[in-house]
Design a protein around this motif. Structure first.
Motif, PDB file in Angstrom:
ATOM      1  N   GLN A 132     -19.244  58.598  42.744  1.00 39.90           N
ATOM      2  CA  GLN A 132     -19.371  59.998  43.159  1.00 39.90           C
ATOM      3  C   GLN A 132     -19.192  60.938  41.967  1.00 39.90           C
ATOM      4  N   GLY A 133     -18.120  60.677  41.218  1.00 37.04           N
ATOM      5  CA  GLY A 133     -17.789  61.568  40.112  1.00 37.04           C
ATOM      6  C   GLY A 133     -18.682  61.351  38.903  1.00 37.04           C
ATOM      7  N   LYS A 134     -18.488  62.258  37.920  1.00 36.91           N
ATOM      8  CA  LYS A 134     -19.213  62.149  36.651  1.00 36.91           C
ATOM      9  C   LYS A 134     -18.219  61.806  35.541  1.00 36.91           C
ATOM     10  N   MET A 135     -18.709  61.091  34.527  1.00 35.34           N
ATOM     11  CA  MET A 135     -17.842  60.699  33.427  1.00 35.34           C
ATOM     12  C   MET A 135     -17.732  61.832  32.393  1.00 35.34           C
ATOM     13  N   ILE A 136     -16.494  62.081  31.984  1.00 31.24           N
ATOM     14  CA  ILE A 136     -16.212  63.108  30.983  1.00 31.24           C
ATOM     15  C   ILE A 136     -15.664  62.428  29.736  1.00 31.24           C
ATOM     16  N   GLN A 137     -16.013  62.973  28.580  1.00 28.14           N
ATOM     17  CA  GLN A 137     -15.502  62.417  27.328  1.00 28.14           C
ATOM     18  C   GLN A 137     -14.396  63.321  26.786  1.00 28.14           C
ATOM     19  N   SER A 138     -13.352  62.721  26.225  1.00 30.43           N
ATOM     20  CA  SER A 138     -12.301  63.538  25.625  1.00 30.43           C
ATOM     21  C   SER A 138     -11.648  62.814  24.453  1.00 30.43           C
ATOM     22  N   LYS A 139     -11.146  63.591  23.517  1.00 25.12           N
ATOM     23  CA  LYS A 139     -10.268  63.035  22.490  1.00 25.12           C
ATOM     24  C   LYS A 139      -8.903  62.830  23.126  1.00 25.12           C
ATOM     25  N   SER A 140      -8.172  61.857  22.648  1.00 32.19           N
ATOM     26  CA  SER A 140      -6.885  61.569  23.276  1.00 32.19           C
ATOM     27  C   SER A 140      -5.955  60.838  22.321  1.00 32.19           C
ATOM     28  N   ILE A 141      -4.687  60.801  22.715  1.00 33.17           N
ATOM     29  CA  ILE A 141      -3.664  60.078  21.948  1.00 33.17           C
ATOM     30  C   ILE A 141      -3.117  58.960  22.825  1.00 33.17           C
ATOM     31  N   GLU A 142      -3.171  57.741  22.325  1.00 30.68           N
ATOM     32  CA  GLU A 142      -2.631  56.605  23.080  1.00 30.68           C
ATOM     33  C   GLU A 142      -1.108  56.607  22.960  1.00 30.68           C
ATOM     34  N   VAL A 143      -0.430  56.802  24.084  1.00 32.63           N
ATOM     35  CA  VAL A 143       1.037  56.816  24.044  1.00 32.63           C
ATOM     36  C   VAL A 143       1.651  55.542  24.623  1.00 32.63           C
ATOM     37  N   GLY A 144       0.856  54.794  25.395  1.00 33.67           N
ATOM     38  CA  GLY A 144       1.377  53.551  25.957  1.00 33.67           C
ATOM     39  C   GLY A 144       0.261  52.557  26.145  1.00 33.67           C
ATOM     40  N   ASN A 145       0.629  51.276  26.179  1.00 35.98           N
ATOM     41  CA  ASN A 145      -0.377  50.217  26.351  1.00 35.98           C
ATOM     42  C   ASN A 145       0.302  49.035  27.020  1.00 35.98           C
ATOM     43  N   ILE A 146      -0.330  48.507  28.071  1.00 33.58           N
ATOM     44  CA  ILE A 146       0.254  47.351  28.759  1.00 33.58           C
ATOM     45  C   ILE A 146      -0.732  46.186  28.723  1.00 33.58           C
ATOM     46  N   PHE A 147      -0.192  44.973  28.547  1.00 33.22           N
ATOM     47  CA  PHE A 147      -1.008  43.788  28.274  1.00 33.22           C
ATOM     48  C   PHE A 147      -0.655  42.638  29.218  1.00 33.22           C
ATOM     49  N   PRO A 148      -1.593  42.199  30.055  1.00 31.74           N
ATOM     50  CA  PRO A 148      -1.358  40.966  30.820  1.00 31.74           C
ATOM     51  C   PRO A 148      -1.775  39.794  29.939  1.00 31.74           C
ATOM     52  N   LEU A 149      -0.816  39.111  29.343  1.00 31.94           N
ATOM     53  CA  LEU A 149      -1.156  38.147  28.288  1.00 31.94           C
ATOM     54  C   LEU A 149      -1.430  36.742  28.806  1.00 31.94           C
ATOM     55  N   GLY A 150      -1.082  36.469  30.064  1.00 29.72           N
ATOM     56  CA  GLY A 150      -1.379  35.150  30.625  1.00 29.72           C
ATOM     57  C   GLY A 150      -0.510  34.060  30.027  1.00 29.72           C
ATOM     58  N   THR A 151      -1.116  32.861  29.836  1.00 28.34           N
ATOM     59  CA  THR A 151      -0.331  31.709  29.350  1.00 28.34           C
ATOM     60  C   THR A 151      -0.620  31.398  27.877  1.00 28.34           C
ATOM     61  N   TRP A 152      -1.374  32.290  27.232  1.00 27.67           N
ATOM     62  CA  TRP A 152      -1.775  32.081  25.834  1.00 27.67           C
ATOM     63  C   TRP A 152      -0.557  31.773  24.944  1.00 27.67           C
ATOM     64  N   PHE A 153       0.478  32.610  25.060  1.00 27.89           N
ATOM     65  CA  PHE A 153       1.666  32.431  24.208  1.00 27.89           C
ATOM     66  C   PHE A 153       2.452  31.177  24.598  1.00 27.89           C
ATOM     67  N   ALA A 154       2.620  30.974  25.911  1.00 29.87           N
ATOM     68  CA  ALA A 154       3.423  29.828  26.374  1.00 29.87           C
ATOM     69  C   ALA A 154       2.790  28.505  25.931  1.00 29.87           C
ATOM     70  N   GLU A 155       1.456  28.432  25.983  1.00 30.77           N
ATOM     71  CA  GLU A 155       0.794  27.189  25.582  1.00 30.77           C
ATOM     72  C   GLU A 155       0.993  26.916  24.091  1.00 30.77           C
ATOM     73  N   ARG A 156       0.904  27.959  23.286  1.00 28.01           N
ATOM     74  CA  ARG A 156       1.065  27.751  21.847  1.00 28.01           C
ATOM     75  C   ARG A 156       2.513  27.528  21.429  1.00 28.01           C
ATOM     76  N   MET A 157       3.426  28.169  22.120  1.00 23.42           N
ATOM     77  CA  MET A 157       4.837  28.016  21.715  1.00 23.42           C
ATOM     78  C   MET A 157       5.597  27.043  22.632  1.00 23.42           C
ATOM     79  N   ARG A 158       4.859  26.366  23.473  1.00 27.20           N
ATOM     80  CA  ARG A 158       5.394  25.364  24.396  1.00 27.20           C
ATOM     81  C   ARG A 158       6.591  25.886  25.197  1.00 27.20           C
ATOM     82  N   VAL A 159       6.284  26.917  25.992  1.00 31.54           N
ATOM     83  CA  VAL A 159       7.310  27.479  26.875  1.00 31.54           C
ATOM     84  C   VAL A 159       6.946  27.100  28.306  1.00 31.54           C
ATOM     85  N   TYR A 160       7.611  26.067  28.819  1.00 35.96           N
ATOM     86  CA  TYR A 160       7.290  25.532  30.138  1.00 35.96           C
ATOM     87  C   TYR A 160       8.481  25.630  31.074  1.00 35.96           C
TER      88      TYR A 160
END
Ligand code: ATP
Ligand code: MG
Length: 408
Positions: free
Chosen positions: A249-277
């Motif tokens: 329905q809506g239209k896309m608008i472009q803007s400059k912005s400052i990234e103040v936060g970031n969240i990451f669903p990292l999955g099992t990538w780290f556990a597999e490499r560092m063997r965290v079971y």
């Protein structure tokens, strides 16, 4: 606090190399000092602001079960080799050898350290989930460090890490963190958008960024003018005016912005490499599901200045202002009494008790940006003149009325 003893004094001129608004105003008003490109002291006023930001973040982290701790900044190469990030992150990570020849790196993030903690302490599904966070310095060898405290080579971050038994549990918590972050940036008073971004090299899933709309920003985002969908330019396929792909329905608008936060669903990538079971109910070994979540409080302070200032100086939002009121003493004997009464009522007051011209006091007051200005002079008699930093009208109030208004 008395302004006569406040360190340091304000400055009339911005540093010559200052390009961004936050750099100019925060240095002039005495909140921060630049040691070298990307390396900053948070002076007493700046530290007060950052602590207020941190407290808002802390309350919302604790509300979703986060447990605060503190991790080291000096890391052995070994844990970083386990994920391959010692080599992959060479450009951003400060790496060195100590005098014994041991290779160490300065923390640019803490996933490896948390993984190491988990494998030492997790055995079964009963030990999960885990939610831990800290506030600490991060070091990043940023190519460009020109946006004042928005981009430090050494800066403060709050990073939360969560560990789970399943993808569903991770993603449920991920949504809770998203909600907590939205609360934090709402409490901070920002006009922000949550946008999808790529996960970088370490995750295939989309991550979510919290972006404050700001002319002084280095990011570009696209967001819908009707629904809550948006994407960072780096992954957005389209242009301004396109129909929103989510609500249609809506239209896309472009803007400059400052990234103040970031969240990451990292999955099992780290556990597999560092063997965290962990052992599940049937005793089967399974990798831990993992997420990480960051906010940069020093960048948040700079962002506030970018979006809230005028040609005279900073305009702090009350919830993170270094003091609630700026009391300007222009002769008379009354200021000390007003200061004492307000302080006793639990109000944070910066009292300009200096023996300088009124004009200079007012200029400093506007530059420093404390939300409420109070003036006491011979003319105000037994009353106090009250003015908001961002409004022109003044009112004369008696002490009781003043305290009522300030504590309402
Ligand atoms: P950017 O894209 O701006 O370089 P990033 O995506 O690399 O940042 P993250 O790893 O997502 O940053 O870090 C989490 C948070 O830490 C960011 O959202 C931001 O608030 C803050 N942050 C990141 N880099 C810096 C920096 N160089 N100076 C100050 N704060 C930073
Ligand atoms: Mg990021």
């Amino acid at each position: 606090m008395r302004q006569s003893v406040l360190f340091p004094k304000t400055r009339k001129e911005a540093p010559k190399d200052a390009e961004s608004i936050n750099h100019k105003l925060l240095v002039r008003a005495g909140f921060v000092d630049q040691l070298m490109a990307g390396s900053w002291t948070l002076l007493p006023l700046g530290w007060r602001v950052v602590n207020k930001i941190n407290q808002i973040i802390r309350e919302e982290m604790n509300a979703i079960g986060g447990q605060e701790m503190l991790m080291p900044l000096l890391h052995p190469r070994g844990i970083w080799d386990e994920t391959g990030r010692w080599e992959k992150a060479k450009e951003i990570m400060y790496q060195m050898k100590d005098t014994r020849g041991k290779e160490c790196g300065l923390a640019f993030t803490h996933e490896e350290v948390v993984m190491d903690l988990l494998r030492k302490n997790i055995t079964s599904y009963q030990d999960l989930p885990v939610y831990v966070y800290h506030f600490s310095t991060k070091f990043r060898n940023e190519a460009r460090a020109r946006s004042g405290i928005l981009r430090g080579r050494e800066f403060m971050m709050k990073d939360l890490y969560s560990a789970h038994t399943s993808e569903k549990d991770l993603m449920d918590y991920y949504e809770m963190v998203k909600g907590a972050y939205a609360k934090i940036f709402t409490r901070l008073g920002f006009n922000f958008k949550i946008t999808e971004a790529s996960g970088g090299v370490f995750t295939d899933r989309r991550t979510h960024e919290f972006q404050v709309l700001a002319e002084g920003g280095e990011d570009i985002i696209f967001f819908c003018d009707k629904c809550d969908w948006g994407q960072n330019k780096e992954i957005f396929e389209g242009k301004t005016g396109d129909k929103c792909k989510k609500c249609r329905q809506g239209k896309m608008i472009q803007s400059k912005s400052i990234e103040v936060g970031n969240i990451f669903p990292l999955g099992t990538w780290f556990a597999e490499r560092m063997r965290v079971y962990y052992a599940d109910k049937e005793g089967k070994k399974k990798p831990v599901w993992f997420g990480s979540y960051g906010i940069g409080p020093t960048r948040v302070m700079g962002t506030l200045v970018e979006v809230s200032h005028d040609d005279k100086g900073i305009i702090w939002y009350p919830q993170i202002a270094p003091f609630a009121v700026h009391l300007i003493e222009l002769g008379g004997e009354k200021a000390k009494e007003v200061y004492t009464k307000l302080t006793e009522a639990g109000i944070e007051v910066l009292w300009d008790d200096r023996d300088i011209a009124a004009g200079e006091k007012f200029a400093d007051c506007d530059l420093m940006g404390i939300p409420i200005r109070l003036v006491v002079s011979d003319k105000t008699k037994d009353k106090v003149e009250y003015k908001n930093r961002n409004k022109d009208d003044v009112s004369l109030l008696g002490m009781d009325e003043l305290i009522l208004r300030l504590t309402a």
